[in-house]
Write an enzyme that holds these catalytic residues in place. Structure first.
Site, short mmCIF file in Angstrom:
data_model
loop_
_atom_site.label_atom_id
_atom_site.label_comp_id
_atom_site.label_asym_id
_atom_site.label_seq_id
_atom_site.Cartn_x
_atom_site.Cartn_y
_atom_site.Cartn_z
N LYS A 118 -38.52 41.91 61.20
CA LYS A 118 -37.78 42.77 61.62
C LYS A 118 -36.94 42.39 62.96
CE LYS A 118 -41.36 46.22 60.83
NZ LYS A 118 -42.45 46.93 61.41
N LYS A 198 -38.60 45.43 47.89
CA LYS A 198 -39.57 46.44 47.95
C LYS A 198 -39.08 47.97 47.95
CE LYS A 198 -43.55 48.35 50.80
NZ LYS A 198 -44.42 48.04 51.82
N LYS A 201 -37.26 53.53 51.76
CA LYS A 201 -36.05 54.41 52.12
C LYS A 201 -35.08 53.54 52.70
CE LYS A 201 -35.02 58.86 53.43
NZ LYS A 201 -35.42 60.19 52.99
#
Ligand code: TRP
Length: 341
Positions: A118, A198, A201
């Site tokens: 991230k 994966k 959203k």
């Protein structure tokens, strides 16, 4: 339950409020959570404070939280048996996370693979990204959960949770926090329609499970299949095709061998094959779609569940935090009288 019944083990799990649940949420987590309710005392949390660790959209978040709650209830999480609530309704989560910062080495946080992934997306990395797993440890340990159903990708965060429990116990009070066990699901990683990442959203590669059949069909049509199959009658390789993997989760088991054989022989094209998958999805979720529609016209039912869940959660959480504060010396009212010497 009679008084003599053995105390059921407690599980805790959380999910970020990404809105209406998608197939990855369901196959990777929710389906299992529904079953676990038979065996465990369950606490299920919509972790909206995790969702803002790197900012977020304050206009979208309330709706996404509500929509995920609708999905929870529609798929069969049962508020009569389980505690279902929103993280930000129970301020003890953030309080315990702060207290855990005292025993959490920065090096451990920097080593987390999710942090490293991230962090790359930011020029200036928000501290929330680094501290994310401390809040997750607080979620779990507030309720002294025995076990935590999570996917493979959360194993490292759970290991850190166990480390934090151990370090806190050693520093302040032996045996206070249990070391929760991970319950890793069998479904494995559910890949998105791109067949690559994966399903999530933020990747835009999902199939919403409660959508109308037409929308499900339109989404599934975009799925990537075996890249070597260019023409309709080229022989395909089901073993490398994500659509085939999804058939394994959703289509009647008796039909799977035929689907594989027809793919290999090139007698059924990918468009057809995806049509079957879309039908399987639309059928599997039909009863849940109906329940969600019912809740959409009775939002007060959803609100009631979340209010009652927060109240139950708060009772447990408040007790844990009060003991933790005391153990850490955050209670001047209990100060021993200063010995005048
Ligand atoms: N980090 C988890 C995820 O992204 C969500 C989460 C937050 C969680 N708190 C938790 C999962 C506590 C299990 C237990 O999937």
């Amino acid at each position: 339950m009679s008084d003599e019944a053995p105390k059921r083990k407690r599980i805790f799990s959380g999910m970020q409020p990404s809105g209406e649940a998608h197939l990855g949420n369901y196959l990777g987590a929710l389906k299992r959570w529904v079953d676990l309710q038979d065996e465990y005392e369950c606490i299920f949390c919509i972790v909206d404070e995790h969702a803002i660790t790197a900012g977020g959209d304050p206009l979208e978040l309330p709706r996404r939280t509500f929509d995920l709650a609708v999905s929870f209830l529609a798929v069969g999480l049962d508020p009569d048996r389980s505690t279902i609530f929103v993280q930000s309704d129970v301020p003890e989560h953030t309080e315990l996370a702060w207290l855990f910062n005292a025993v959490t080495p920065i090096g451990d946080l920097e080593r987390m693979t999710q942090f490293k992934d991230k962090a790359q997306r930011f020029e200036s990395v928000p501290a929330g990204i680094l501290n994310y797993p401390v809040l997750q440890a607080a979620d779990i340990l507030l309720y002294k959960a025995d076990a935590v159903p999570v996917g493979e990708d959360q194993k490292q965060h759970l290991e850190l949770t166990r480390d934090i429990a151990r370090k806190w116990n050693a520093a302040y009070r032996e045996d206070f926090f249990p070391e929760p066990e991970p319950l890793i699901g069998k479904a494995g990683r559910i890949l998105g329609l791109d067949g690559d990442a994966k399903m999530s959203k933020s990747m835009g590669n999902t199939v919403p499970i409660l959508a109308e059949p037409d929308e499900i069909r339109a989404r599934v049509r975009t799925a990537v299949t075996d890249p070597q199959r260019v023409r309709r009658d080229d022989p395909g390789r089901p073993e490398v095709c994500n659509v085939f993997t999804l058939h394994g989760h959703l289509t009647d088991a008796e039909r799977i061998p035929d689907i594989a054989a027809q793919c290999r022989a090139g007698t059924r094209g990918c468009v057809d094959c995806k049509g079957i998958l879309a039908d399987s999805i639309a059928d599997a979720f039909a009863p849940m779609r109906a329940r969600a529609a019912e809740l959409e016209v009775h939002p007060e039912r959803v609100r009631e569940v979340l209010e009652a869940g927060a109240e139950r959660a708060r009772t447990i959480a408040a007790e844990t935090v009060s003991e933790v504060r005391r153990a850490m010396g955050l209670d001047w009212r209990h100060a021993a009288p200063a010995g005048k010497s």
